[in-house]
Design an enzyme around this catalytic site. Sequence first.
Site, short mmCIF file in Angstrom:
data_model
loop_
_atom_site.label_atom_id
_atom_site.label_comp_id
_atom_site.label_asym_id
_atom_site.label_seq_id
_atom_site.Cartn_x
_atom_site.Cartn_y
_atom_site.Cartn_z
N TYR A 76 -14.24 -12.65 2.21
CA TYR A 76 -13.11 -11.81 2.60
C TYR A 76 -12.68 -12.08 4.05
O TYR A 76 -13.50 -12.04 4.97
CB TYR A 76 -13.49 -10.34 2.45
CG TYR A 76 -12.45 -9.37 2.99
CD1 TYR A 76 -11.25 -9.19 2.33
CD2 TYR A 76 -12.69 -8.64 4.15
CE1 TYR A 76 -10.30 -8.31 2.82
CE2 TYR A 76 -11.75 -7.75 4.64
CZ TYR A 76 -10.56 -7.59 3.97
OH TYR A 76 -9.62 -6.73 4.46
N LYS B 237 0.82 -1.22 0.00
CA LYS B 237 0.00 0.00 0.00
C LYS B 237 0.86 1.27 0.00
O LYS B 237 0.36 2.35 -0.35
CB LYS B 237 -0.94 0.02 1.21
CG LYS B 237 -1.85 -1.19 1.32
CD LYS B 237 -2.81 -1.31 0.16
CE LYS B 237 -3.78 -2.46 0.37
NZ LYS B 237 -4.71 -2.62 -0.76
N TYR C 6 -4.71 -11.63 2.10
CA TYR C 6 -4.42 -11.28 0.70
C TYR C 6 -3.43 -12.24 0.07
O TYR C 6 -3.79 -13.06 -0.78
CB TYR C 6 -3.90 -9.83 0.62
CG TYR C 6 -4.90 -8.81 1.06
CD1 TYR C 6 -5.82 -8.28 0.15
CD2 TYR C 6 -4.97 -8.39 2.38
CE1 TYR C 6 -6.76 -7.35 0.55
CE2 TYR C 6 -5.91 -7.46 2.80
CZ TYR C 6 -6.80 -6.95 1.88
OH TYR C 6 -7.74 -6.04 2.28
#
Length: 337
Positions: free
Chosen positions: A270, A55, A296
């Site tokens: 998720y 990120k 992830y």
Amino acid sequence: MSTVPSLSLDRFPRYTLLEGPTPIQHLARLSKQLGGADVFVKRDDLTGLGGGGNKLRKLEFLMGEALARGADTIITVGARQSNHARLTAAAAARAGLQCELVLARLVPRHDEDYLENGNILLDSLFGAHVHDLPASANALEFAEARAEALRKEGRNVYVCPLGGSSPVGCLGYADCAAEIVAQSEALGVSFDAVAVPNGSGGMHAGLLAGMTALGRTTPSVVGYAVYGEAKAAHVTTLDKANQAIRLIDPGLTVASEAVVVDGSALGEGYGIPTDSMRRSVRLLASTEGLLLDPVYGGKAFAGLLQAIETGVYRAGQRVLFVMTGGLPGLYAYRSAF
């Protein structure tokens, strides 16, 4: 001499958060054990700020835009264990901005490790103010309302979307595409595919925008859905890729068929652990000493392992997996292992 064309991103405000290009490494032992394609990793987990992670590439452009607008506060949204929120808090601390995180309980986990350890612990250490919302809440609407209230107090607030995946944020991974192409050339290695997790879609979209802007049809970029169903992820990723590429060159378009999303590793949803995720985390750790996060990278790598083991990627081919970081998530998911 490099023949990689420039994306000309210098015109966009940028706040440096990375120490330079992240390395590409060959997973020789794992590749031999699998007996299929050669697996390489792009170590975007090896970034120093805030515990590291992918990120930061987006945040270089997001923080650049925020600072260019004179912001004194940044607000972003995510799940309770959001890696993006943690790194936004760290970047804000470095830049001297106030940070507020609007975190919804999107994952049905209620154990103490998940609620209080991992990323959420680090959010507090970085000085962020956390708003704890139920799963039913609209985090972005809350963030916008909070920003408006702060503006009435005289604050200059920058609101960042889920995962930092705005068109500007996606430029971080368009830039990464150029980095991968340059490193491939320097290493003398051509990749058949680049594999990534597809959550909010920004990393996948940015890589596609970058490769398209560079005129590269290979390697293909394959996203493994970890947030939602593959069909919805395809729509979101294509839209974000085209918004990003229009910033680079308004005359370019990312084709729908270039967006490849595989939903086989998602499981029940998720942040919900799967057996294949646990296996992929353990396999990479035990063969190469490298750590994947459970939300992830762990799921996306599980999808890639399945593709290699079923012959989608065969011996003689080379696949590059982007390691996205998120290591604090392992501590939040202790019970899953």
